[in-house]
Motif scaffolding. Sequence first.
Motif, PDB file in Angstrom:
ATOM      1  N   HIS A 127       0.849  -1.185   0.000  1.00 16.75           N
ATOM      2  CA  HIS A 127       0.000   0.000   0.000  1.00 16.75           C
ATOM      3  C   HIS A 127       0.885   1.235   0.000  1.00 16.75           C
ATOM      4  O   HIS A 127       1.945   1.244   0.634  1.00 16.75           O
ATOM      5  CB  HIS A 127      -0.926   0.009   1.223  1.00 16.75           C
ATOM      6  CG  HIS A 127      -2.056   0.960   1.082  1.00 16.75           C
ATOM      7  ND1 HIS A 127      -1.923   2.300   1.350  1.00 16.75           N
ATOM      8  CD2 HIS A 127      -3.330   0.771   0.677  1.00 16.75           C
ATOM      9  CE1 HIS A 127      -3.077   2.903   1.117  1.00 16.75           C
ATOM     10  NE2 HIS A 127      -3.954   1.992   0.707  1.00 16.75           N
ATOM     11  N   GLU A 128       0.436   2.252  -0.706  1.00 23.33           N
ATOM     12  CA  GLU A 128       1.263   3.460  -0.812  1.00 23.33           C
ATOM     13  C   GLU A 128       1.454   4.172   0.524  1.00 23.33           C
ATOM     14  O   GLU A 128       2.353   4.990   0.675  1.00 23.33           O
ATOM     15  CB  GLU A 128       0.705   4.420  -1.858  1.00 23.33           C
ATOM     16  CG  GLU A 128      -0.628   5.006  -1.505  1.00 23.33           C
ATOM     17  CD  GLU A 128      -1.178   5.916  -2.591  1.00 23.33           C
ATOM     18  OE1 GLU A 128      -2.169   6.605  -2.311  1.00 23.33           O
ATOM     19  OE2 GLU A 128      -0.642   5.921  -3.711  1.00 23.33           O
ATOM     20  N   GLN A 129       0.629   3.856   1.522  1.00 20.42           N
ATOM     21  CA  GLN A 129       0.794   4.449   2.848  1.00 20.42           C
ATOM     22  C   GLN A 129       1.683   3.599   3.757  1.00 20.42           C
ATOM     23  O   GLN A 129       1.891   3.947   4.918  1.00 20.42           O
ATOM     24  CB  GLN A 129      -0.570   4.687   3.504  1.00 20.42           C
ATOM     25  CG  GLN A 129      -1.385   5.771   2.826  1.00 20.42           C
ATOM     26  CD  GLN A 129      -0.636   7.100   2.770  1.00 20.42           C
ATOM     27  OE1 GLN A 129      -0.107   7.574   3.763  1.00 20.42           O
ATOM     28  NE2 GLN A 129      -0.578   7.702   1.583  1.00 20.42           N
ATOM     29  N   TRP A 158      -1.166   2.062  -8.682  1.00 20.00           N
ATOM     30  CA  TRP A 158      -2.370   1.287  -8.392  1.00 20.00           C
ATOM     31  C   TRP A 158      -2.371  -0.033  -9.158  1.00 20.00           C
ATOM     32  O   TRP A 158      -2.074  -0.078 -10.361  1.00 20.00           O
ATOM     33  CB  TRP A 158      -3.591   2.124  -8.749  1.00 20.00           C
ATOM     34  CG  TRP A 158      -4.915   1.521  -8.400  1.00 20.00           C
ATOM     35  CD1 TRP A 158      -5.228   0.719  -7.334  1.00 20.00           C
ATOM     36  CD2 TRP A 158      -6.140   1.698  -9.108  1.00 20.00           C
ATOM     37  NE1 TRP A 158      -6.550   0.390  -7.331  1.00 20.00           N
ATOM     38  CE2 TRP A 158      -7.144   0.977  -8.422  1.00 20.00           C
ATOM     39  CE3 TRP A 158      -6.491   2.395 -10.260  1.00 20.00           C
ATOM     40  CZ2 TRP A 158      -8.468   0.936  -8.841  1.00 20.00           C
ATOM     41  CZ3 TRP A 158      -7.809   2.360 -10.666  1.00 20.00           C
ATOM     42  CH2 TRP A 158      -8.792   1.633  -9.966  1.00 20.00           C
ATOM     43  N   GLY A 191      -4.807   3.137  -3.293  1.00 19.07           N
ATOM     44  CA  GLY A 191      -3.488   3.095  -2.656  1.00 19.07           C
ATOM     45  C   GLY A 191      -2.856   1.717  -2.723  1.00 19.07           C
ATOM     46  O   GLY A 191      -1.665   1.557  -2.454  1.00 19.07           O
TER      47      GLY A 191
END
Length: 163
Positions: free
Chosen positions: A60-62, A95, A125
Amino acid sequence: MTHQYEEGIKLLEEKFGHFKDNVIALATTACDKTVEGHIQPVVREVDAFYEEGVFYVSTHEQSNKIKQIKKNPAVSIAVSGEWFTAIGQGENLGWVLDPKNAELRSKIRKAFVWYDEVNNEDDKGCCFLAIRLTKGTLNINHWEKLYHFDFEKKVTMEDGGIY
Protein backbone atom coordinates in the motif's frame (compact mmCIF):
# COMPACT_ATOMS: atom_id res chain seq x y z
CA MET A 1 26.74 -11.40 -21.57
CA THR A 2 29.38 -13.56 -20.06
CA HIS A 3 28.91 -17.29 -19.67
CA GLN A 4 29.20 -17.02 -15.87
CA TYR A 5 26.54 -14.26 -15.79
CA GLU A 6 24.14 -16.39 -17.86
CA GLU A 7 24.82 -19.40 -15.62
CA GLY A 8 24.14 -17.32 -12.49
CA ILE A 9 20.98 -15.76 -13.91
CA LYS A 10 19.69 -19.25 -14.72
CA LEU A 11 20.27 -20.23 -11.07
CA LEU A 12 18.38 -17.14 -9.88
CA GLU A 13 15.45 -18.07 -12.12
CA GLU A 14 15.46 -21.63 -10.80
CA LYS A 15 15.57 -20.47 -7.18
CA PHE A 16 13.18 -17.52 -7.29
CA GLY A 17 11.37 -17.45 -10.64
CA HIS A 18 8.61 -19.55 -12.18
CA PHE A 19 5.83 -17.87 -10.16
CA LYS A 20 7.30 -18.73 -6.74
CA ASP A 21 6.19 -16.79 -3.69
CA ASN A 22 9.54 -15.75 -2.17
CA VAL A 23 9.92 -14.32 1.31
CA ILE A 24 12.72 -11.77 1.20
CA ALA A 25 14.13 -9.29 3.68
CA LEU A 26 13.76 -5.77 2.30
CA ALA A 27 15.87 -2.99 3.80
CA THR A 28 15.12 0.68 3.34
CA THR A 29 16.16 3.78 5.26
CA ALA A 30 13.89 5.46 7.79
CA CYS A 31 12.41 8.81 6.82
CA ASP A 32 13.77 10.43 9.99
CA LYS A 33 17.30 10.31 11.39
CA THR A 34 18.11 8.96 14.83
CA VAL A 35 18.52 11.32 17.79
CA GLU A 36 22.26 11.24 17.07
CA GLY A 37 21.63 12.34 13.47
CA HIS A 38 22.33 8.97 11.85
CA ILE A 39 20.37 7.44 9.00
CA GLN A 40 18.53 4.43 10.39
CA PRO A 41 18.16 1.25 8.32
CA VAL A 42 14.80 -0.52 8.47
CA VAL A 43 14.27 -4.15 7.46
CA ARG A 44 11.15 -6.28 7.10
CA GLU A 45 10.16 -9.50 5.37
CA VAL A 46 7.90 -9.26 2.32
CA ASP A 47 6.46 -11.74 -0.16
CA ALA A 48 7.99 -11.13 -3.57
CA PHE A 49 7.57 -12.41 -7.11
CA TYR A 50 10.84 -12.53 -9.13
CA GLU A 51 11.29 -11.99 -12.84
CA GLU A 52 14.35 -10.89 -14.85
CA GLY A 53 16.30 -9.11 -12.13
CA VAL A 54 13.30 -7.55 -10.40
CA PHE A 55 11.37 -8.58 -7.29
CA TYR A 56 7.75 -7.38 -7.19
CA VAL A 57 5.72 -6.84 -4.02
CA SER A 58 2.06 -5.99 -3.47
CA THR A 59 1.66 -3.33 -0.78
CA HIS A 60 0.00 0.00 0.00
CA GLU A 61 1.26 3.46 -0.81
CA GLN A 62 0.79 4.45 2.85
CA SER A 63 3.11 1.66 4.06
CA ASN A 64 6.36 2.74 5.64
CA LYS A 65 8.37 0.98 2.94
CA ILE A 66 6.74 3.01 0.16
CA LYS A 67 7.10 6.26 2.13
CA GLN A 68 10.77 5.46 2.76
CA ILE A 69 11.45 4.49 -0.86
CA LYS A 70 9.81 7.70 -2.05
CA LYS A 71 12.34 9.64 0.04
CA ASN A 72 15.30 7.35 -0.78
CA PRO A 73 14.83 4.66 -3.46
CA ALA A 74 18.07 2.82 -2.54
CA VAL A 75 17.18 -0.60 -1.08
CA SER A 76 18.83 -3.89 -0.30
CA ILE A 77 17.43 -7.39 -0.05
CA ALA A 78 18.41 -10.78 1.28
CA VAL A 79 16.81 -14.16 0.75
CA SER A 80 17.18 -16.22 3.90
CA GLY A 81 18.29 -19.79 3.33
CA GLU A 82 19.29 -19.09 -0.28
CA TRP A 83 22.38 -16.98 0.37
CA PHE A 84 21.42 -14.24 -2.05
CA THR A 85 21.89 -10.56 -1.24
CA ALA A 86 21.51 -7.56 -3.51
CA ILE A 87 21.17 -3.82 -3.72
CA GLY A 88 18.86 -1.96 -6.03
CA GLN A 89 16.26 0.71 -6.51
CA GLY A 90 12.68 0.60 -5.28
CA GLU A 91 9.89 2.05 -7.39
CA ASN A 92 6.18 2.42 -6.67
CA LEU A 93 4.47 1.19 -9.86
CA GLY A 94 1.13 2.63 -8.81
CA TRP A 95 -2.37 1.29 -8.39
CA VAL A 96 -2.70 -2.43 -9.06
CA LEU A 97 -5.68 -1.90 -11.39
CA ASP A 98 -3.92 0.69 -13.55
CA PRO A 99 -3.98 -0.77 -17.09
CA LYS A 100 -0.16 -0.54 -17.27
CA ASN A 101 -0.02 -3.08 -14.40
CA ALA A 102 -2.41 -5.64 -15.95
CA GLU A 103 0.25 -8.15 -17.03
CA LEU A 104 2.16 -7.84 -13.74
CA ARG A 105 -1.09 -8.18 -11.75
CA SER A 106 -1.87 -11.42 -13.56
CA LYS A 107 1.58 -12.83 -12.76
CA ILE A 108 1.49 -11.74 -9.11
CA ARG A 109 -1.97 -13.24 -8.60
CA LYS A 110 -0.60 -16.52 -9.96
CA ALA A 111 2.41 -16.40 -7.61
CA PHE A 112 0.53 -15.19 -4.52
CA VAL A 113 -2.38 -17.59 -3.98
CA TRP A 114 -3.44 -15.42 -1.00
CA TYR A 115 -3.48 -12.19 -3.05
CA ASP A 116 -7.27 -11.67 -3.15
CA GLU A 117 -7.62 -12.32 0.58
CA VAL A 118 -5.34 -9.48 1.67
CA ASN A 119 -5.54 -6.83 -1.05
CA ASN A 120 -8.38 -4.35 -1.54
CA GLU A 121 -7.96 -3.48 -5.20
CA ASP A 122 -10.76 -0.89 -5.02
CA ASP A 123 -8.42 1.16 -2.80
CA LYS A 124 -6.31 3.21 -5.22
CA GLY A 125 -3.49 3.10 -2.66
CA CYS A 126 -3.12 -0.66 -3.25
CA CYS A 127 0.05 -0.72 -5.33
CA PHE A 128 2.94 -2.75 -6.68
CA LEU A 129 6.52 -2.14 -5.62
CA ALA A 130 9.33 -3.02 -8.04
CA ILE A 131 12.75 -3.78 -6.54
CA ARG A 132 15.10 -3.42 -9.51
CA LEU A 133 18.37 -5.15 -8.65
CA THR A 134 21.59 -3.39 -9.59
CA LYS A 135 24.26 -5.56 -7.94
CA GLY A 136 24.12 -8.79 -5.99
CA THR A 137 25.88 -11.91 -4.84
CA LEU A 138 24.63 -15.49 -4.99
CA ASN A 139 26.59 -17.80 -2.71
CA ILE A 140 26.43 -21.48 -3.69
CA ASN A 141 27.16 -24.18 -1.08
CA HIS A 142 28.81 -21.99 1.57
CA TRP A 143 31.37 -20.19 -0.61
CA GLU A 144 31.96 -23.06 -3.05
CA LYS A 145 31.03 -20.69 -5.87
CA LEU A 146 30.11 -17.02 -5.84
CA TYR A 147 28.25 -15.10 -8.54
CA HIS A 148 28.80 -11.34 -8.22
CA PHE A 149 26.18 -9.80 -10.51
CA ASP A 150 26.13 -6.39 -12.11
CA PHE A 151 22.52 -6.49 -13.32
CA GLU A 152 22.81 -3.20 -15.19
CA LYS A 153 25.85 -4.19 -17.27
CA LYS A 154 24.71 -7.84 -17.41
CA VAL A 155 28.09 -9.19 -16.30
CA THR A 156 29.62 -10.91 -13.32
CA MET A 157 32.30 -9.07 -11.38
CA GLU A 158 35.48 -10.68 -10.08
CA ASP A 159 34.74 -9.34 -6.62
CA GLY A 160 33.02 -6.39 -5.04
CA GLY A 161 29.74 -8.18 -4.78
CA ILE A 162 27.21 -7.83 -2.03
CA TYR A 163 27.88 -10.16 0.90
